[in-house]
Design an enzyme around this catalytic site. Structure first.
Site, PDB file in Angstrom:
ATOM      1  N   CYS A 170       0.866  -1.188   0.000  1.00 37.16           N
ATOM      2  CA  CYS A 170       0.000   0.000   0.000  1.00 37.16           C
ATOM      3  C   CYS A 170       0.895   1.228   0.000  1.00 37.16           C
ATOM      4  CB  CYS A 170      -0.894  -0.011   1.239  1.00 37.16           C
ATOM      5  SG  CYS A 170      -1.998   1.425   1.391  1.00 37.16           S
ATOM      6  N   HIS A 200      -4.943   0.297   5.794  1.00 38.38           N
ATOM      7  CA  HIS A 200      -5.856   1.441   5.927  1.00 38.38           C
ATOM      8  C   HIS A 200      -6.311   1.661   7.365  1.00 38.38           C
ATOM      9  CE1 HIS A 200      -7.050   1.569   1.381  1.00 38.38           C
ATOM     10  NE2 HIS A 200      -5.758   1.764   1.599  1.00 38.38           N
ATOM     11  N   TYR A 253      -6.858   7.472   6.371  1.00 37.98           N
ATOM     12  CA  TYR A 253      -8.112   6.714   6.374  1.00 37.98           C
ATOM     13  C   TYR A 253      -8.789   6.704   7.746  1.00 37.98           C
ATOM     14  CZ  TYR A 253      -7.436   4.925   1.662  1.00 37.98           C
ATOM     15  OH  TYR A 253      -7.311   4.819   0.301  1.00 37.98           O
TER      16      TYR A 253
END
Length: 440
Positions: A170, A200, A253
């Site tokens: 990510c 996240h 997030y």
């Protein structure tokens, strides 16, 4: 030895990022062959991206043979690395993932909440099929998964496929590290952040610059309004009480979980005024592909950063480089827990700092989760595992349980209506679900 990399979803607008990454690292990661793969619906974009990638390679004078094809099995044969960046259903499906939850009073987001759950439902069967093909055609290749929701997809692959050489990546940890380096006016190579949590949903527990703890300095900068949100997430800032209490770096997030009402209000307003983020991205993509078609363009355009994928190529290419060269450096990846976090199952996938070797990532021990995070992280992991269970079983009841355990839903009286509309919208991409009674 020849070195072959296959990019699944090669017609993506992100592809110039990874091509640039290969060019810049060719001295240490000497790729001989890159194959871009896509499906019939992506044929035109694949051709455009392939031609731009070829111009980039020609300009660089590096010796990389580039091909693009719709024949995935032929492309996989003999691969050393396979990178995935797919979106089942395209941006049209993403728009539905965002619009439909908003209509029902829930946050609409492509990788979190109900939208992320349905993205996982559509994606997991496709990547399990890919993993089976890799077991047959390139059993020694590493599968580098960038497809979101990256943590859920990576865990599904490791639990339900024979192919075990799978690592999720990510760009958020990479983005945070680079942004923290800017905040502290320090070279990024001197900055390290201890990350704990899930994809996240990670926190930066400690920031070190040349071994000196600078966590307090970064938190102070965040209190003053500094931000490190990517292009696809508009940050709302953090209160002093929040930062003073958690004493860790939140990631962009986290606003969905800790500022839910404000984010929902912001997203509803944006939806009314400009459409969902998916529709904004569709316009960004339209402009990008106009540039990509320009035969004089032979570099990655600056506008690609608006797509939300900044640092993607660095994260993916650094990982491949370290696996290939057995570097033993530390990177943040999605991999099996294996006791790293005591509060989570051994076979759970976490996002964690790990030593990268040719044998794979070795996660750095975290121990027990801080008390104030333990409940949220274990709750989210339960949601992730129920999502995987539903994607495999195709049972409505499993999908319902996943929604019930999702912190952004958890409203038993409204789940059925939400799920019914999402299943109706995406049924063509969800053949594993038997939905005659639900959709009758």
């Amino acid at each position: 030895m020849p070195l072959k990399v296959v990019i699944i979803g090669g017609g993506s607008s992100y592809t110039p990022e990874i091509i640039e990454g290969f060019i810049l690292r060719h001295h240490s990661f000497p790729v001989d062959e890159v194959v871009l793969v896509d499906i019939e619906d992506g044929k035109e974009k694949l051709e455009v991206v392939g031609q731009l990638a070829q111009r980039m390679i020609d300009k660089s004078n590096v010796k990389i043979t580039l091909r693009w094809t719709l024949d995935r099995k032929e492309a996989l044969r003999g691969a050393d690395f396979v990178s995935t960046q797919i979106r089942v259903g395209g941006l049209e499906a993403r728009a539905l993932d965002e619009r439909i939850p908003l209509k029902h009073g829930f946050i609409g987001q492509e990788t979190n909440g109900a939208g992320g759950m349905f993205k996982a439902f559509r994606t997991i069967p496709v990547l399990l099929e890919l993993a089976d093909e890799m077991t047959e055609l390139c059993p020694n290749a590493w599968l580098i998964n960038f497809t979101n929701p990256a943590g859920i997809v990576t865990e599904a692959l490791l639990k339900h496929s024979k192919h075990q050489k799978v690592i999720g990546v990510c760009n958020i940890p990479f983005n945070m590290r680079n942004s923290v380096a800017e905040i502290l006016h320090a070279p990024v190579e001197h900055v390290s952040i201890e990350f704990i949590g899930l994809n996240h949903f990670i926190f930066g527990r400690q920031v070190l610059v040349n071994g000196v703890d600078r966590t307090a300095d970064v938190l102070a900068a965040l209190r003053q309004g500094n931000d490190y949100s990517p292009a696809n997430i508009v940050g709302l800032g953090w209160s002093e009480s929040f930062l003073n209490s958690i004493k860790m770096l939140p990631n962009p997030y986290h606003q969905y979980y800790f500022q839910t009402r404000d984010v929902l209000a912001k997203d509803l307003q944006a939806y009314e005024e400009n459409g969902t983020r998916a529709e904004v991205v569709q316009e960004v993509e339209r402009r990008l592909f106009e540039q990509y078609r320009d035969v004089s363009l032979d570099v990655k355009p600056k506008e690609l950063e608006q797509r939300g994928g900044a640092y993607y190529s660095d994260a993916a290419c650094n990982l491949m480089d370290s696996l290939y060269n057995d570097r033993g450096d530390i990177q943040t990846v999605n991999t099996l827990n294996q006791g790293t976090i005591r509060d989570l199952p051994e076979d759970a996938v976490i996002e964690v700092n790990a030593v990268i070797t040719k044998a794979g990532p070795r996660p750095l021990s975290i121990g027990s989760l801080p008390l104030h995070l333990r409940g949220l992280i274990t709750n989210l992991k339960t949601f992730e595992q129920l999502t995987i269970q539903a994607a495999i079983s195709g049972k409505y009841e499993d999908a319902y349980l996943a929604a019930l355990m999702n912190p952004l839903i958890q409203d038993e009286k409204r789940i059925d209506a939400l799920l019914e509309e999402l299943f109706r919208a995406h049924h063509l991409y969800l053949p594993q679900f038997q939905l005659k009674e639900v959709l009758s």
